[in-house]
Design an enzyme around this catalytic site. Sequence first.
Site, PDB file in Angstrom:
ATOM      1  N   ARG A 193       0.848  -1.188   0.000  1.00 41.53           N
ATOM      2  CA  ARG A 193       0.000   0.000   0.000  1.00 41.53           C
ATOM      3  C   ARG A 193       0.884   1.238   0.000  1.00 41.53           C
ATOM      4  NH1 ARG A 193      -1.845  -0.160   5.050  1.00 41.53           N
ATOM      5  NH2 ARG A 193      -0.351  -1.812   5.410  1.00 41.53           N
ATOM      6  N   ARG A 197      -2.427  10.368  -2.069  1.00 41.83           N
ATOM      7  CA  ARG A 197      -3.502  11.252  -1.610  1.00 41.83           C
ATOM      8  C   ARG A 197      -3.715  12.382  -2.585  1.00 41.83           C
ATOM      9  NH1 ARG A 197      -1.094  12.040   4.220  1.00 41.83           N
ATOM     10  NH2 ARG A 197      -1.501   9.956   5.023  1.00 41.83           N
ATOM     11  N   ARG A 270      17.506  -7.042   9.916  1.00 46.88           N
ATOM     12  CA  ARG A 270      18.138  -5.953   9.175  1.00 46.88           C
ATOM     13  C   ARG A 270      18.737  -5.022  10.199  1.00 46.88           C
ATOM     14  NH1 ARG A 270      13.610  -3.231   6.974  1.00 46.88           N
ATOM     15  NH2 ARG A 270      14.953  -1.481   6.579  1.00 46.88           N
ATOM     16  N   ARG A 301      18.544   8.312   5.366  1.00 43.89           N
ATOM     17  CA  ARG A 301      17.879   9.533   5.826  1.00 43.89           C
ATOM     18  C   ARG A 301      18.702  10.242   6.886  1.00 43.89           C
ATOM     19  NH1 ARG A 301      12.625   7.143   9.156  1.00 43.89           N
ATOM     20  NH2 ARG A 301      13.848   5.987  10.653  1.00 43.89           N
ATOM     21  N   GLU A 327      21.451   7.857   8.873  1.00 43.95           N
ATOM     22  CA  GLU A 327      21.148   6.428   9.015  1.00 43.95           C
ATOM     23  C   GLU A 327      21.628   5.659   7.789  1.00 43.95           C
ATOM     24  OE1 GLU A 327      17.024   6.830  11.589  1.00 43.95           O
ATOM     25  OE2 GLU A 327      17.116   5.439   9.916  1.00 43.95           O
ATOM     26  N   TYR A 375       7.754  -7.519  13.663  1.00 44.04           N
ATOM     27  CA  TYR A 375       8.002  -6.091  13.570  1.00 44.04           C
ATOM     28  C   TYR A 375       6.844  -5.291  14.159  1.00 44.04           C
ATOM     29  CZ  TYR A 375       9.396  -1.507  12.704  1.00 44.04           C
ATOM     30  OH  TYR A 375       9.717  -0.196  12.945  1.00 44.04           O
ATOM     31  N   ASP A 377       5.187  -2.052  15.987  1.00 42.21           N
ATOM     32  CA  ASP A 377       5.334  -0.639  16.326  1.00 42.21           C
ATOM     33  C   ASP A 377       5.136  -0.507  17.834  1.00 42.21           C
ATOM     34  OD1 ASP A 377       5.991   0.668  13.985  1.00 42.21           O
ATOM     35  OD2 ASP A 377       3.910   0.829  13.313  1.00 42.21           O
TER      36      ASP A 377
HETATM   37  P1  FAD Z   1      13.223  -3.674  22.788  1.00 42.06           P
HETATM   38  O1  FAD Z   1      13.013  -2.224  22.820  1.00 42.06           O
HETATM   39  O2  FAD Z   1      14.263  -4.214  21.874  1.00 42.06           O
HETATM   40  O3  FAD Z   1      13.530  -4.161  24.291  1.00 42.06           O
HETATM   41  C1  FAD Z   1      14.074  -5.440  24.599  1.00 42.06           C
HETATM   42  C2  FAD Z   1      15.104  -5.236  25.693  1.00 42.06           C
HETATM   43  O4  FAD Z   1      15.552  -6.512  26.152  1.00 42.06           O
HETATM   44  C3  FAD Z   1      16.329  -4.475  25.211  1.00 42.06           C
HETATM   45  O5  FAD Z   1      16.542  -3.328  26.015  1.00 42.06           O
HETATM   46  C4  FAD Z   1      17.459  -5.507  25.350  1.00 42.06           C
HETATM   47  O6  FAD Z   1      18.697  -4.926  25.715  1.00 42.06           O
HETATM   48  C5  FAD Z   1      16.930  -6.407  26.450  1.00 42.06           C
HETATM   49  N1  FAD Z   1      17.536  -7.739  26.419  1.00 42.06           N
HETATM   50  C6  FAD Z   1      17.691  -8.559  25.343  1.00 42.06           C
HETATM   51  N2  FAD Z   1      18.314  -9.687  25.702  1.00 42.06           N
HETATM   52  C7  FAD Z   1      18.557  -9.612  27.038  1.00 42.06           C
HETATM   53  C8  FAD Z   1      19.203 -10.453  27.984  1.00 42.06           C
HETATM   54  N3  FAD Z   1      19.717 -11.640  27.615  1.00 42.06           N
HETATM   55  N4  FAD Z   1      19.288 -10.049  29.270  1.00 42.06           N
HETATM   56  C9  FAD Z   1      18.783  -8.846  29.646  1.00 42.06           C
HETATM   57  N5  FAD Z   1      18.181  -8.000  28.795  1.00 42.06           N
HETATM   58  C10 FAD Z   1      18.056  -8.370  27.499  1.00 42.06           C
HETATM   59  N6  FAD Z   1       7.847   2.102  16.469  1.00 42.06           N
HETATM   60  C11 FAD Z   1       6.903   3.093  16.337  1.00 42.06           C
HETATM   61  O7  FAD Z   1       5.783   2.943  16.832  1.00 42.06           O
HETATM   62  N7  FAD Z   1       7.210   4.266  15.694  1.00 42.06           N
HETATM   63  C12 FAD Z   1       8.428   4.502  15.137  1.00 42.06           C
HETATM   64  O8  FAD Z   1       8.663   5.571  14.587  1.00 42.06           O
HETATM   65  C13 FAD Z   1       9.427   3.465  15.246  1.00 42.06           C
HETATM   66  N8  FAD Z   1      10.649   3.643  14.724  1.00 42.06           N
HETATM   67  C14 FAD Z   1      11.593   2.662  14.842  1.00 42.06           C
HETATM   68  C15 FAD Z   1      12.864   2.878  14.307  1.00 42.06           C
HETATM   69  C16 FAD Z   1      13.850   1.901  14.439  1.00 42.06           C
HETATM   70  C17 FAD Z   1      15.220   2.131  13.859  1.00 42.06           C
HETATM   71  C18 FAD Z   1      13.550   0.684  15.120  1.00 42.06           C
HETATM   72  C19 FAD Z   1      14.598  -0.386  15.261  1.00 42.06           C
HETATM   73  C20 FAD Z   1      12.285   0.473  15.652  1.00 42.06           C
HETATM   74  C21 FAD Z   1      11.293   1.441  15.527  1.00 42.06           C
HETATM   75  N9  FAD Z   1      10.028   1.263  16.082  1.00 42.06           N
HETATM   76  C22 FAD Z   1       9.076   2.266  15.944  1.00 42.06           C
HETATM   77  C23 FAD Z   1       9.657   0.017  16.812  1.00 42.06           C
HETATM   78  C24 FAD Z   1       9.889   0.103  18.335  1.00 42.06           C
HETATM   79  O9  FAD Z   1      11.267   0.359  18.588  1.00 42.06           O
HETATM   80  C25 FAD Z   1       9.468  -1.220  18.998  1.00 42.06           C
HETATM   81  O10 FAD Z   1       8.101  -1.465  18.757  1.00 42.06           O
HETATM   82  C26 FAD Z   1       9.667  -1.305  20.513  1.00 42.06           C
HETATM   83  O11 FAD Z   1      10.814  -0.652  20.940  1.00 42.06           O
HETATM   84  C27 FAD Z   1       9.736  -2.761  20.910  1.00 42.06           C
HETATM   85  O12 FAD Z   1       9.845  -2.914  22.303  1.00 42.06           O
HETATM   86  P2  FAD Z   1      10.359  -4.294  22.917  1.00 42.06           P
HETATM   87  O13 FAD Z   1      10.264  -4.149  24.397  1.00 42.06           O
HETATM   88  O14 FAD Z   1       9.669  -5.432  22.289  1.00 42.06           O
HETATM   89  O15 FAD Z   1      11.881  -4.439  22.414  1.00 42.06           O
HETATM   90  N1  UDP Z   2       9.855   4.111   0.854  1.00 38.58           N
HETATM   91  C1  UDP Z   2      10.345   4.713  -0.290  1.00 38.58           C
HETATM   92  N2  UDP Z   2      10.727   6.038  -0.253  1.00 38.58           N
HETATM   93  C2  UDP Z   2      10.651   6.771   0.896  1.00 38.58           C
HETATM   94  C3  UDP Z   2      10.149   6.154   2.064  1.00 38.58           C
HETATM   95  C4  UDP Z   2       9.765   4.818   2.009  1.00 38.58           C
HETATM   96  O1  UDP Z   2      10.436   4.079  -1.328  1.00 38.58           O
HETATM   97  O2  UDP Z   2      11.029   7.961   0.875  1.00 38.58           O
HETATM   98  C5  UDP Z   2       9.445   2.669   0.770  1.00 38.58           C
HETATM   99  C6  UDP Z   2      10.620   1.736   1.047  1.00 38.58           C
HETATM  100  O3  UDP Z   2      10.497   0.616   0.196  1.00 38.58           O
HETATM  101  C7  UDP Z   2      10.397   1.305   2.475  1.00 38.58           C
HETATM  102  C8  UDP Z   2       8.872   1.304   2.581  1.00 38.58           C
HETATM  103  O4  UDP Z   2       8.450   2.371   1.722  1.00 38.58           O
HETATM  104  O5  UDP Z   2      10.926   0.024   2.723  1.00 38.58           O
HETATM  105  C9  UDP Z   2       8.387   1.550   4.009  1.00 38.58           C
HETATM  106  O6  UDP Z   2       9.050   2.683   4.545  1.00 38.58           O
HETATM  107  P1  UDP Z   2       8.726   3.337   5.938  1.00 38.58           P
HETATM  108  O7  UDP Z   2       9.772   4.363   6.236  1.00 38.58           O
HETATM  109  O8  UDP Z   2       7.324   3.803   5.921  1.00 38.58           O
HETATM  110  O9  UDP Z   2       8.749   2.121   6.960  1.00 38.58           O
HETATM  111  P2  UDP Z   2       9.938   1.444   7.797  1.00 38.58           P
HETATM  112  O10 UDP Z   2      11.142   1.366   6.907  1.00 38.58           O
HETATM  113  O11 UDP Z   2      10.161   2.317   8.990  1.00 38.58           O
HETATM  114  O12 UDP Z   2       9.367   0.094   8.150  1.00 38.58           O
END
Ligand code: FAD
Ligand code: UDP
Length: 394
Positions: A193, A197, A270, A301, A327, A375, A377
């Site tokens: 998707r 818009r 990843r 970005r 990044e 994955y 959020d």
């Molecule tokens: P985590 O935050 O990974 O917590 C797990 C914890 O367990 C970690 O602190 C780790 O150190 C600990 N742990 C692991 N193994 C052990 C061990 N053996 N002993 C003790 N501790 C341990 N979500 C959104 O809604 N909006 C966003 O814009 C967004 N952007 C993101 C951008 C990036 C680059 C990434 C990677 C994720 C993003 N997310 C976003 C997703 C979001 O980060 C996750 O949904 C959320 O943090 C998951 O929480 P969690 O507790 O499952 O995992």
């Molecule tokens: N994407 C793109 N151009 C952009 C932003 C996103 O082509 O400027 C595509 C890209 O394939 C990416 C997907 O949209 O994998 C989802 O991107 P988004 O940033 O929304 O999600 P995230 O990577 O955080 O899961």
Amino acid sequence: MYDYLIVGAGLFGAVFAERAKKAGKSVLVIEKRNHIAGNTYTEKCEGINVHKYGAHIFHTNNKQVWDYVQNFAVFNRYTNSPVANYKGELYSLPFNMYTFNKMWGVVTPEEAAERIEQDRRDAILGFMNDGALAEGTDGDRDSFDISTFTAQNLEQQAISLVGKDIYEKLIKGYTEKQWGRPCTELPSFIIKRLPVRLTFDNNYFNALFQGIPVGGYTRMVEKMLEGIEVRLGVDYLANKQEYDSLADTVIYTGPIDAYFDFSLGHLQYRSVRFETETLDKENFQGNAVVNYTDKETPWTRIIEHKWFEFGKDEEGNNIPKTIISREYSSEWKEGDEPYYPVNDEKNQTLYQRYKELADSCSQIVFGGRLGEYKYYDMDQVIAASLKCFSEVNK
Ligand code: FAD
Ligand code: UDP
């Protein structure tokens, strides 16, 4: 003896701990890193809350989750409106009237719709010439119903949705950098998707609720964990038996394959590398998120952290410096921080086998992004943790 030992002080662990304490249970949280909040961790530098593990924007349609997080933070009115930079040309994201006006000079929604339709049609007919013509057509190009076209890969999927111009400038380079593979070799579901818009709306998310916790995520998680014993810098897996003996039930939020000592093999992730820099200027790019969508720029970005909170400190003063993070997307290898689960068939199958092992273990619950190899959020991980607590604590 504690009721619950919680492994990991990320959102899943913190929410579970908060609920358990509230229900009168005794809880110990252990965390491998030297800080709480998992990947949502923010650190204050130069008066700016820096998102140390990448930009985190809270967005949800789940009213229960939105109401729940209000107990721990005030959320600001931040709305994610990324800008795309293609070789110095700037475009609004997601694709909307501002984008189409800049790309083609079209002014009305009708003009934009016509232009996209024409581009899509030309592209799909081009695929037909390449031998990808949908079955059942008699080769009559004018009467060919383009809605019957089935994309074979991400490139075809993107072009058939938005046409070649947008694909070339805003999708191809970014996607190939992010996934490290040509779009012709990526599955089409990655961009099932692509919102198009025909309105002037730069809000990236379609969520009902959106914002950033004032003061950063770390403070929000601190509030969740208030009054709860947390031990930092402790690796549960290094002393599993000893820690297991401390509690009736273990909530494990680390990687599921690591728990089983990778006995069935490694799950893939990843990875992302962040290069963070403090600049002696007030404004670098004028927006929190700028995507670099050409293939020559090596980063995907740049995040300018201060704009998540409108460039102001908590007293409302302008912050004189700025902090940016570039990044770089990379293939995950052993020892890297696992960021995004690769939910392709091979990894999903392996995860299912680990899950069967996990289901056969008593007294331990696997949760969160790493524990469930999903994955999530932030709002989804909170919802999952709330649900998990109500099921475990019957
Ligand atoms: P985590 O935050 O990974 O917590 C797990 C914890 O367990 C970690 O602190 C780790 O150190 C600990 N742990 C692991 N193994 C052990 C061990 N053996 N002993 C003790 N501790 C341990 N979500 C959104 O809604 N909006 C966003 O814009 C967004 N952007 C993101 C951008 C990036 C680059 C990434 C990677 C994720 C993003 N997310 C976003 C997703 C979001 O980060 C996750 O949904 C959320 O943090 C998951 O929480 P969690 O507790 O499952 O995992
Ligand atoms: N994407 C793109 N151009 C952009 C932003 C996103 O082509 O400027 C595509 C890209 O394939 C990416 C997907 O949209 O994998 C989802 O991107 P988004 O940033 O929304 O999600 P995230 O990577 O955080 O899961």
